[in-house]
Design a protein around this motif. Sequence first.
Motif, PDB file in Angstrom:
ATOM      1  N   LEU A 149       0.226 -11.695  -0.638  1.00 52.67           N
ATOM      2  CA  LEU A 149       0.913 -10.885   0.347  1.00 52.67           C
ATOM      3  C   LEU A 149      -0.002  -9.788   0.868  1.00 52.67           C
ATOM      4  CD1 LEU A 149       3.670 -10.099   1.699  1.00 52.67           C
ATOM      5  CD2 LEU A 149       4.117  -8.722  -0.331  1.00 52.67           C
ATOM      6  N   TYR A 150      -0.043  -9.631   2.191  1.00 54.89           N
ATOM      7  CA  TYR A 150      -0.769  -8.516   2.799  1.00 54.89           C
ATOM      8  C   TYR A 150       0.241  -7.556   3.415  1.00 54.89           C
ATOM      9  CZ  TYR A 150      -3.211  -5.755   6.301  1.00 54.89           C
ATOM     10  OH  TYR A 150      -3.664  -4.707   7.058  1.00 54.89           O
ATOM     11  N   LEU A 151       0.249  -6.319   2.947  1.00 53.29           N
ATOM     12  CA  LEU A 151       1.079  -5.264   3.506  1.00 53.29           C
ATOM     13  C   LEU A 151       0.221  -4.411   4.431  1.00 53.29           C
ATOM     14  CD1 LEU A 151       3.067  -4.152   0.330  1.00 53.29           C
ATOM     15  CD2 LEU A 151       3.786  -5.740   2.129  1.00 53.29           C
ATOM     16  N   GLU A 152       0.656  -4.248   5.669  1.00 54.94           N
ATOM     17  CA  GLU A 152      -0.165  -3.541   6.653  1.00 54.94           C
ATOM     18  C   GLU A 152      -0.252  -2.044   6.404  1.00 54.94           C
ATOM     19  OE1 GLU A 152       2.349  -2.971  10.550  1.00 54.94           O
ATOM     20  OE2 GLU A 152       2.744  -4.955   9.716  1.00 54.94           O
ATOM     21  N   LEU A 153       0.745  -1.479   5.683  1.00 56.16           N
ATOM     22  CA  LEU A 153       0.743  -0.058   5.343  1.00 56.16           C
ATOM     23  C   LEU A 153       1.126   0.116   3.878  1.00 56.16           C
ATOM     24  CD1 LEU A 153       2.669   1.425   8.422  1.00 56.16           C
ATOM     25  CD2 LEU A 153       0.189   1.424   8.068  1.00 56.16           C
ATOM     26  N   LEU A 154       0.395   0.979   3.185  1.00 58.63           N
ATOM     27  CA  LEU A 154       0.760   1.316   1.818  1.00 58.63           C
ATOM     28  C   LEU A 154       1.364   2.721   1.791  1.00 58.63           C
ATOM     29  CD1 LEU A 154      -2.240  -0.022  -0.310  1.00 58.63           C
ATOM     30  CD2 LEU A 154      -0.025  -1.101   0.134  1.00 58.63           C
ATOM     31  N   CYS A 155       2.212   2.952   0.802  1.00 56.01           N
ATOM     32  CA  CYS A 155       2.909   4.236   0.687  1.00 56.01           C
ATOM     33  C   CYS A 155       2.442   4.998  -0.547  1.00 56.01           C
ATOM     34  CB  CYS A 155       4.422   4.007   0.588  1.00 56.01           C
ATOM     35  SG  CYS A 155       5.152   3.265   2.056  1.00 56.01           S
ATOM     36  N   ASP A 156       2.527   6.308  -0.477  1.00 63.59           N
ATOM     37  CA  ASP A 156       2.363   7.131  -1.675  1.00 63.59           C
ATOM     38  C   ASP A 156       3.612   6.972  -2.526  1.00 63.59           C
ATOM     39  OD1 ASP A 156      -0.124   8.127  -0.900  1.00 63.59           O
ATOM     40  OD2 ASP A 156       0.807   9.717   0.301  1.00 63.59           O
ATOM     41  N   MET A 157       3.437   7.017  -3.844  1.00 59.97           N
ATOM     42  CA  MET A 157       4.551   6.805  -4.762  1.00 59.97           C
ATOM     43  C   MET A 157       4.752   8.045  -5.624  1.00 59.97           C
ATOM     44  SD  MET A 157       5.235   3.724  -3.826  1.00 59.97           S
ATOM     45  CE  MET A 157       6.461   3.232  -5.044  1.00 59.97           C
ATOM     46  N   THR A 158       5.994   8.283  -5.991  1.00 61.62           N
ATOM     47  CA  THR A 158       6.299   9.366  -6.924  1.00 61.62           C
ATOM     48  C   THR A 158       5.984   8.896  -8.340  1.00 61.62           C
ATOM     49  OG1 THR A 158       8.577   8.651  -7.303  1.00 61.62           O
ATOM     50  CG2 THR A 158       8.169  10.080  -5.399  1.00 61.62           C
ATOM     51  N   PRO A 159       5.870   9.799  -9.306  1.00 65.65           N
ATOM     52  CA  PRO A 159       5.632   9.382 -10.700  1.00 65.65           C
ATOM     53  C   PRO A 159       6.715   8.442 -11.234  1.00 65.65           C
ATOM     54  CG  PRO A 159       5.203  11.728 -10.454  1.00 65.65           C
ATOM     55  CD  PRO A 159       5.821  11.280  -9.173  1.00 65.65           C
ATOM     56  N   GLU A 160       7.908   8.515 -10.626  1.00 63.45           N
ATOM     57  CA  GLU A 160       8.998   7.642 -11.066  1.00 63.45           C
ATOM     58  C   GLU A 160       8.952   6.275 -10.392  1.00 63.45           C
ATOM     59  OE1 GLU A 160       9.451  10.669  -9.758  1.00 63.45           O
ATOM     60  OE2 GLU A 160       9.739  11.776 -11.636  1.00 63.45           O
ATOM     61  N   GLY A 161       7.954   6.029  -9.543  1.00 63.70           N
ATOM     62  CA  GLY A 161       7.821   4.738  -8.893  1.00 63.70           C
ATOM     63  C   GLY A 161       8.685   4.571  -7.672  1.00 63.70           C
ATOM     64  N   ARG A 162       8.905   5.672  -6.927  1.00 61.27           N
ATOM     65  CA  ARG A 162       9.721   5.622  -5.726  1.00 61.27           C
ATOM     66  C   ARG A 162       8.859   5.922  -4.504  1.00 61.27           C
ATOM     67  NH1 ARG A 162      13.628   7.912  -9.419  1.00 61.27           N
ATOM     68  NH2 ARG A 162      12.988  10.048  -8.932  1.00 61.27           N
ATOM     69  N   LEU A 163       9.274   5.392  -3.350  1.00 65.35           N
ATOM     70  CA  LEU A 163       8.532   5.604  -2.119  1.00 65.35           C
ATOM     71  C   LEU A 163       8.546   7.076  -1.725  1.00 65.35           C
ATOM     72  CD1 LEU A 163       9.904   2.561  -0.110  1.00 65.35           C
ATOM     73  CD2 LEU A 163       7.627   2.761  -1.073  1.00 65.35           C
ATOM     74  N   LYS A 164       7.376   7.591  -1.363  1.00 62.57           N
ATOM     75  CA  LYS A 164       7.259   9.000  -1.007  1.00 62.57           C
ATOM     76  C   LYS A 164       6.926   9.183   0.464  1.00 62.57           C
ATOM     77  CE  LYS A 164       4.798  13.189  -2.504  1.00 62.57           C
ATOM     78  NZ  LYS A 164       3.747  13.699  -3.422  1.00 62.57           N
ATOM     79  N   GLY A 165       6.105   8.299   1.006  1.00 65.08           N
ATOM     80  CA  GLY A 165       5.706   8.387   2.411  1.00 65.08           C
ATOM     81  C   GLY A 165       4.488   7.530   2.659  1.00 65.08           C
ATOM     82  N   ILE A 166       4.142   7.307   3.931  1.00 64.72           N
ATOM     83  CA  ILE A 166       2.992   6.480   4.284  1.00 64.72           C
ATOM     84  C   ILE A 166       1.702   7.172   3.852  1.00 64.72           C
ATOM     85  CG2 ILE A 166       1.743   5.388   6.174  1.00 64.72           C
ATOM     86  CD1 ILE A 166       4.429   4.158   5.632  1.00 64.72           C
ATOM     87  N   SER A 167       0.820   6.431   3.192  1.00 66.25           N
ATOM     88  CA  SER A 167      -0.461   6.989   2.745  1.00 66.25           C
ATOM     89  C   SER A 167      -1.351   7.284   3.955  1.00 66.25           C
ATOM     90  CB  SER A 167      -1.179   6.010   1.819  1.00 66.25           C
ATOM     91  OG  SER A 167      -0.407   5.731   0.673  1.00 66.25           O
TER      92      SER A 167
END
Length: 204
Positions: A149-167
């Motif tokens: 799988l290729y994801l065009e955008l990766l996100c920053d993650m919280t320590p709990e493994g939740r989406l935080k925002g676009i890197s």
Amino acid sequence: IALFLMPGFIARSVLSSVYPTSEPGETRLALTAVTLSCVNYAIWSWLLVLSWQKQWYKSDGFLAFLAVLVLFFSPAVGTLAIARFMQTIAFRSIRETFGIRHPAPKAWDYFFGRGAACWIIVTLKSGRVIGGYYGTESFASSFPHGEDLYLELLCDMTPEGRLKGISPLTLGGIIRMEDVQLLEFFRYLPQESEYVLEVSDGRE
């Protein structure tokens, strides 16, 4: 041989591009092509008989039109139309009534074949969690090839493994399914610019 097998080979190639299958042996491939060619010629049999009776085949222009229609246009466009119908609710009812299996070989191909944009959270076997956006510039392999799988955008993650925002400055990432334990999908709503954060809140 070319006239008889060509429509079948074209139809099968188009259908395989929509619903990938494992490569059959030469004998099965030839039989499939013959069967699909027979169906194609049966559909246009009325026009072939009429052109013979009216001697339209003596016109080079009509003969060229008939060749393009029967040999190329009909198997390609007709197969695409059938594949489109197979994705409708009506065909789903027919499948469920007669116990016909879904033509998609794997859940992977079924989901990504829909082409729906979404947010994805990936839990690797190592325990690391990756999040990203799957959109029009992303890519998912299809059967019979291995899943990656290729994801065009990766996100920053919280320590709990939740989406935080676009890197920042992200160009996406490639994920091999052999390293993945779980994929989680979340709807993408274009009208909500802060949807990533809303997904994170929804997982608390």
